[in-house]
Write an enzyme that holds these catalytic residues in place. Structure first.
Site, PDB file in Angstrom:
ATOM      1  N   LYS A  36       0.825  -1.208   0.000  1.00 19.02           N
ATOM      2  CA  LYS A  36       0.000   0.000   0.000  1.00 19.02           C
ATOM      3  C   LYS A  36       0.861   1.260   0.000  1.00 19.02           C
ATOM      4  O   LYS A  36       0.573   2.229   0.690  1.00 19.02           O
ATOM      5  CB  LYS A  36      -0.927  -0.011   1.208  1.00 19.02           C
ATOM      6  CG  LYS A  36      -1.836  -1.230   1.203  1.00 19.02           C
ATOM      7  CD  LYS A  36      -2.967  -1.120   2.186  1.00 19.02           C
ATOM      8  CE  LYS A  36      -3.863  -2.322   2.208  1.00 19.02           C
ATOM      9  NZ  LYS A  36      -4.356  -2.762   0.933  1.00 19.02           N
ATOM     10  N   CYS A  37       1.889   1.264  -0.815  1.00 17.97           N
ATOM     11  CA  CYS A  37       2.865   2.348  -0.861  1.00 17.97           C
ATOM     12  C   CYS A  37       2.823   2.995  -2.239  1.00 17.97           C
ATOM     13  O   CYS A  37       2.496   2.336  -3.228  1.00 17.97           O
ATOM     14  CB  CYS A  37       4.252   1.752  -0.591  1.00 17.97           C
ATOM     15  SG  CYS A  37       5.638   2.873  -0.761  1.00 17.97           S
ATOM     16  N   GLY A  38       3.183   4.255  -2.317  1.00 15.32           N
ATOM     17  CA  GLY A  38       3.280   4.911  -3.614  1.00 15.32           C
ATOM     18  C   GLY A  38       4.293   4.243  -4.528  1.00 15.32           C
ATOM     19  O   GLY A  38       4.212   4.363  -5.752  1.00 15.32           O
ATOM     20  N   THR A  40       4.701   0.937  -4.605  1.00 13.53           N
ATOM     21  CA  THR A  40       4.268  -0.440  -4.826  1.00 13.53           C
ATOM     22  C   THR A  40       4.345  -0.875  -6.295  1.00 13.53           C
ATOM     23  O   THR A  40       4.691  -2.032  -6.569  1.00 13.53           O
ATOM     24  CB  THR A  40       2.855  -0.670  -4.239  1.00 13.53           C
ATOM     25  OG1 THR A  40       2.916  -0.436  -2.822  1.00 13.53           O
ATOM     26  CG2 THR A  40       2.358  -2.085  -4.482  1.00 13.53           C
TER      27      THR A  40
END
Length: 164
Positions: A36-38, A40
């Site tokens: 759930k990371c930018g 990803t």
């Protein structure tokens, strides 16, 4: 490298005991990952690296980590499902791992001694920091999170340490 990376006990995402000794002789790209990371979408580039260089001796190894803004909250099953269905990840994933702080995994205690291109070592900055390990178990490269997996810098470094 002072410690033998191959001797550090690990667990797969499914909880099975394993060690990097299973990868002795292969180049390794060890990456702390999050769903759930930018950053990803880097999963896609990591998978393409695995597909491009796997037969030549590269293994990408993913270590889910929830230490950065809680961006890997899922269970092992959720992480596995997300990675396979969203990005077609075929490379091995390991259990959630602490990469910084007092509970830092012994693997990351060793990896974080390595310097990046600016000569900086120490804590992992964010998700998707990459460590390149040669076939003898030596950390030979460190790429900060914003360095794309398929950047010229990473590809050149990988090609330089592929076995044979």
């Amino acid at each position: 490298m002072s410690a033998d990376l191959y001797g550090i006990p690990l667990r797969t995402l499914a909880g099975e005991p394993v060690s990097l000794a299973d990868y002795r002789g292969r180049a390794l790209l060890v990456v702390n990952v999050a769903s759930k990371c930018g950053l990803t979408p880097q999963y896609a580039g990591l998978e393409r690296l695995q597909e491009r260089f796997g037969a030549r001796g590269l293994s990408v190894l993913g270590f889910p980590c929830n230490q950065f803004a809680g961006q890997e909250p899922g269970t092992a099953e959720e992480i596995s499902t997300f990675c396979s269905t969203t990005y077609g990840v075929s490379f091995p994933l390991f259990e959630k791992t602490e990469v910084n702080g007092p509970d830092r995994h012994p693997l990351y205690a060793e990896l974080t001694r390595a310097q990046d291109a600016e000569g900086e070592s120490g804590d992992v900055q964010w998700n998707f920091e990459k460590f390149l390990v040669n076939g003898q178990g030596e950390v030979v490269g460190r790429f900060r999170p914003r360095v794309e997996p398929e950047s010229e810098e990473v590809v050149r470094a990988v090609e330089a340490v592929l076995p044979g």
